[in-house]
Scaffold this motif. Structure first.
Motif, mmCIF file in Angstrom:
data_model
loop_
_atom_site.group_PDB
_atom_site.id
_atom_site.type_symbol
_atom_site.label_atom_id
_atom_site.label_comp_id
_atom_site.label_asym_id
_atom_site.label_seq_id
_atom_site.Cartn_x
_atom_site.Cartn_y
_atom_site.Cartn_z
ATOM 1 N N ASP A 191 8.295 3.327 -8.172
ATOM 2 C CA ASP A 191 6.875 2.989 -8.036
ATOM 3 C C ASP A 191 6.638 1.802 -7.107
ATOM 4 O O ASP A 191 5.496 1.547 -6.719
ATOM 5 C CB ASP A 191 6.269 2.663 -9.405
ATOM 6 N N ASP A 192 7.688 1.075 -6.758
ATOM 7 C CA ASP A 192 7.549 -0.037 -5.812
ATOM 8 C C ASP A 192 7.544 0.442 -4.363
ATOM 9 O O ASP A 192 7.333 -0.354 -3.438
ATOM 10 C CB ASP A 192 8.695 -1.039 -5.998
ATOM 11 N N THR A 193 7.783 1.723 -4.149
ATOM 12 C CA THR A 193 7.779 2.276 -2.793
ATOM 13 C C THR A 193 6.402 2.121 -2.161
ATOM 14 O O THR A 193 5.392 2.549 -2.728
ATOM 15 C CB THR A 193 8.180 3.763 -2.823
ATOM 16 N N ALA A 194 6.367 1.493 -0.998
ATOM 17 C CA ALA A 194 5.104 1.219 -0.314
ATOM 18 C C ALA A 194 5.402 0.525 1.012
ATOM 19 O O ALA A 194 6.543 0.113 1.267
ATOM 20 C CB ALA A 194 4.206 0.325 -1.167
ATOM 21 N N VAL A 195 4.360 0.387 1.818
ATOM 22 C CA VAL A 195 4.428 -0.515 2.962
ATOM 23 C C VAL A 195 3.987 -1.885 2.465
ATOM 24 O O VAL A 195 2.922 -2.010 1.846
ATOM 25 C CB VAL A 195 3.531 -0.048 4.112
ATOM 26 N N TYR A 196 4.790 -2.869 2.713
ATOM 27 C CA TYR A 196 4.513 -4.239 2.262
ATOM 28 C C TYR A 196 3.975 -5.052 3.448
ATOM 29 O O TYR A 196 4.592 -5.083 4.519
ATOM 30 C CB TYR A 196 5.770 -4.877 1.701
ATOM 31 N N GLN A 220 0.842 -1.187 0.000
ATOM 32 C CA GLN A 220 0.000 0.000 0.000
ATOM 33 C C GLN A 220 0.876 1.234 0.000
ATOM 34 O O GLN A 220 1.653 1.463 0.937
ATOM 35 C CB GLN A 220 -0.925 0.011 1.213
ATOM 36 N N ALA A 221 0.750 2.013 -1.064
ATOM 37 C CA ALA A 221 1.449 3.280 -1.165
ATOM 38 C C ALA A 221 0.540 4.395 -0.660
ATOM 39 O O ALA A 221 -0.689 4.234 -0.654
ATOM 40 C CB ALA A 221 1.849 3.537 -2.613
ATOM 41 N N PRO A 222 1.102 5.515 -0.228
ATOM 42 C CA PRO A 222 0.270 6.620 0.287
ATOM 43 C C PRO A 222 -0.785 7.044 -0.728
ATOM 44 O O PRO A 222 -0.484 7.258 -1.909
ATOM 45 C CB PRO A 222 1.292 7.734 0.522
ATOM 46 N N GLY A 223 -2.027 7.136 -0.260
ATOM 47 C CA GLY A 223 -3.118 7.550 -1.124
ATOM 48 C C GLY A 223 -3.693 6.464 -1.997
ATOM 49 O O GLY A 223 -4.659 6.705 -2.731
#
Length: 115
Positions: free
Chosen positions: A88-93, A39-42
């Motif tokens: 674009d892979d930046t997120a909480v996993y 889940q990425a911000p927004g």
């Protein structure tokens, strides 16, 4: 009670690699599917990859060819090898563990890919 704990997140440059791990413990009698979501911000939480106890895996189109999911059934552990990482892979996993009775989530691990 079931505990799901992720590890292995961090900061990496674009093109780099990271390996995430997720271990499930507690009153688990039969794990069926283990998976990774992000889940990425927004954005909404989305499936990255999941794998059955028989090692059948599916991947999101955005990660096919770059990410590999695997699991160790004896250790109730699932891994996500991530290569050729993009910003674009930046997120909480998040790790998800499914049993016939219920599903369980970990607390999440942050992955940040710098350009």
């Amino acid at each position: 009670q079931v505990h799901v704990v992720e590890s292995g997140g961090g900061l990496v440059q674009a093109g780099g690699s990271l390996r995430l791990s997720c271990a499930a413990s507690g009153s688990i009698f039969s794990i069926t599917v283990m998976g990774w979501y992000r889940q990425a911000p927004g954005n909404q939480r989305e499936l990255v990859a999941r794998i059955t106890s028989g090692a059948y895996a599916i991947y999101a189109d955005s990660v096919k060819g770059r990410f590999t999911i695997s699991r160790d059934n004896a250790k109730n552990t699932v891994y996500l090898q991530m290569s050729s990482l993009k910003p674009d892979d930046t997120a909480v996993y998040y790790c998800n563990v499914m049993t016939p009775a219920a599903g369980y989530w970990g607390q999440g691990t942050q992955v940040t890919v710098s350009s």
